[in-house]
Scaffold this motif. Sequence first.
Motif, mmCIF file in Angstrom:
data_model
loop_
_atom_site.group_PDB
_atom_site.id
_atom_site.type_symbol
_atom_site.label_atom_id
_atom_site.label_comp_id
_atom_site.label_asym_id
_atom_site.label_seq_id
_atom_site.Cartn_x
_atom_site.Cartn_y
_atom_site.Cartn_z
ATOM 1 N N LEU A 140 8.823 0.481 -20.577
ATOM 2 C CA LEU A 140 9.224 -0.921 -20.408
ATOM 3 C C LEU A 140 10.177 -1.343 -21.513
ATOM 4 C CD1 LEU A 140 8.757 -3.439 -18.663
ATOM 5 C CD2 LEU A 140 6.898 -4.042 -20.193
ATOM 6 N N ARG A 141 9.940 -0.872 -22.703
ATOM 7 C CA ARG A 141 10.828 -1.224 -23.824
ATOM 8 C C ARG A 141 12.226 -0.623 -23.640
ATOM 9 N NH1 ARG A 141 10.021 -0.837 -30.305
ATOM 10 N NH2 ARG A 141 11.957 -1.907 -30.708
ATOM 11 N N ARG A 142 12.291 0.597 -23.113
ATOM 12 C CA ARG A 142 13.589 1.257 -22.913
ATOM 13 C C ARG A 142 14.412 0.607 -21.807
ATOM 14 N NH1 ARG A 142 10.800 6.644 -22.634
ATOM 15 N NH2 ARG A 142 10.404 7.109 -24.799
ATOM 16 N N ASP A 143 13.746 0.121 -20.770
ATOM 17 C CA ASP A 143 14.450 -0.434 -19.612
ATOM 18 C C ASP A 143 13.708 -1.681 -19.107
ATOM 19 O OD1 ASP A 143 16.204 -0.741 -17.519
ATOM 20 O OD2 ASP A 143 15.607 1.076 -16.466
ATOM 21 N N PRO A 144 13.715 -2.762 -19.885
ATOM 22 C CA PRO A 144 12.869 -3.918 -19.572
ATOM 23 C C PRO A 144 13.194 -4.629 -18.264
ATOM 24 C CG PRO A 144 14.378 -4.442 -21.359
ATOM 25 C CD PRO A 144 14.517 -2.972 -21.086
ATOM 26 N N TYR A 145 14.406 -4.565 -17.805
ATOM 27 C CA TYR A 145 14.781 -5.301 -16.594
ATOM 28 C C TYR A 145 14.589 -4.498 -15.325
ATOM 29 C CZ TYR A 145 16.679 -8.563 -19.929
ATOM 30 O OH TYR A 145 16.812 -9.444 -20.967
ATOM 31 N N ARG A 146 14.588 -3.186 -15.410
ATOM 32 C CA ARG A 146 14.516 -2.367 -14.199
ATOM 33 C C ARG A 146 13.272 -1.503 -14.091
ATOM 34 N NH1 ARG A 146 20.552 -0.285 -14.872
ATOM 35 N NH2 ARG A 146 19.608 0.118 -16.873
ATOM 36 N N PHE A 147 12.495 -1.386 -15.145
ATOM 37 C CA PHE A 147 11.369 -0.460 -15.144
ATOM 38 C C PHE A 147 10.402 -0.691 -13.986
ATOM 39 C CE2 PHE A 147 6.886 0.126 -16.345
ATOM 40 C CZ PHE A 147 6.848 1.503 -16.230
ATOM 41 N N VAL A 148 9.947 -1.917 -13.807
ATOM 42 C CA VAL A 148 8.944 -2.200 -12.779
ATOM 43 C C VAL A 148 9.510 -1.927 -11.389
ATOM 44 C CG1 VAL A 148 7.458 -3.962 -11.754
ATOM 45 C CG2 VAL A 148 7.719 -3.853 -14.234
ATOM 46 N N GLY A 149 10.696 -2.434 -11.105
ATOM 47 C CA GLY A 149 11.307 -2.218 -9.793
ATOM 48 C C GLY A 149 11.555 -0.751 -9.499
ATOM 49 N N LYS A 150 12.048 -0.022 -10.491
ATOM 50 C CA LYS A 150 12.311 1.407 -10.299
ATOM 51 C C LYS A 150 11.013 2.185 -10.078
ATOM 52 C CE LYS A 150 15.258 3.337 -13.195
ATOM 53 N NZ LYS A 150 16.021 3.606 -14.438
ATOM 54 N N THR A 151 9.985 1.845 -10.816
ATOM 55 C CA THR A 151 8.710 2.542 -10.659
ATOM 56 C C THR A 151 8.091 2.226 -9.302
ATOM 57 O OG1 THR A 151 8.363 2.472 -13.051
ATOM 58 C CG2 THR A 151 6.443 2.947 -11.688
ATOM 59 N N CYS A 152 8.144 0.970 -8.879
ATOM 60 C CA CYS A 152 7.631 0.605 -7.556
ATOM 61 C C CYS A 152 8.374 1.354 -6.452
ATOM 62 C CB CYS A 152 7.734 -0.906 -7.339
ATOM 63 S SG CYS A 152 6.478 -1.853 -8.220
ATOM 64 N N ALA A 153 9.694 1.427 -6.567
ATOM 65 C CA ALA A 153 10.485 2.151 -5.567
ATOM 66 C C ALA A 153 10.124 3.640 -5.562
ATOM 67 C CB ALA A 153 11.972 1.967 -5.844
ATOM 68 N N LYS A 154 9.916 4.199 -6.731
ATOM 69 C CA LYS A 154 9.597 5.622 -6.855
ATOM 70 C C LYS A 154 8.261 5.970 -6.193
ATOM 71 C CE LYS A 154 9.058 9.125 -10.473
ATOM 72 N NZ LYS A 154 9.076 9.329 -11.928
ATOM 73 N N ILE A 155 7.266 5.092 -6.349
ATOM 74 C CA ILE A 155 5.957 5.382 -5.769
ATOM 75 C C ILE A 155 5.772 4.765 -4.382
ATOM 76 C CG2 ILE A 155 4.898 5.656 -8.026
ATOM 77 C CD1 ILE A 155 3.596 2.913 -7.669
ATOM 78 N N GLY A 156 6.756 3.974 -3.920
ATOM 79 C CA GLY A 156 6.704 3.392 -2.580
ATOM 80 C C GLY A 156 5.678 2.280 -2.432
ATOM 81 N N SER A 157 5.561 1.425 -3.454
ATOM 82 C CA SER A 157 4.596 0.334 -3.429
ATOM 83 C C SER A 157 5.169 -0.864 -4.175
ATOM 84 C CB SER A 157 3.299 0.792 -4.106
ATOM 85 O OG SER A 157 2.382 -0.274 -4.167
ATOM 86 N N ASP A 158 4.618 -2.052 -3.907
ATOM 87 C CA ASP A 158 5.043 -3.257 -4.627
ATOM 88 C C ASP A 158 4.189 -3.506 -5.865
ATOM 89 O OD1 ASP A 158 7.090 -3.848 -2.908
ATOM 90 O OD2 ASP A 158 5.902 -5.200 -1.672
#
Length: 71
Positions: free
Chosen positions: A10-28
């Motif tokens: 989250l510290r490395r990519d604070p604006y995209r981390f959550v969205g990218k991780t959700c997309a990667k695992i296929g969940s909201d």
Amino acid sequence: MAPFDSTLHLRRDPYRFVGKTCAKIGSDAFKSRLMLEPTVFLSGVEAARFFYDTTVFKRHGAAPGFLKKTL
């Protein structure tokens, strides 16, 4: 799969981390840890409605005084 602890991610990519991780695992939503504390991360329109619903979350007293002074 979400990382065990997401603090550095989250510290490395604070604006995209959550969205990218959700997309990667296929969940909201996904569970991880933030500073080793169990945390649920949410993404999407419904998550925003849920987060800003004043009947769900108590915000009064949530931020420490020293932080409020900086806002």
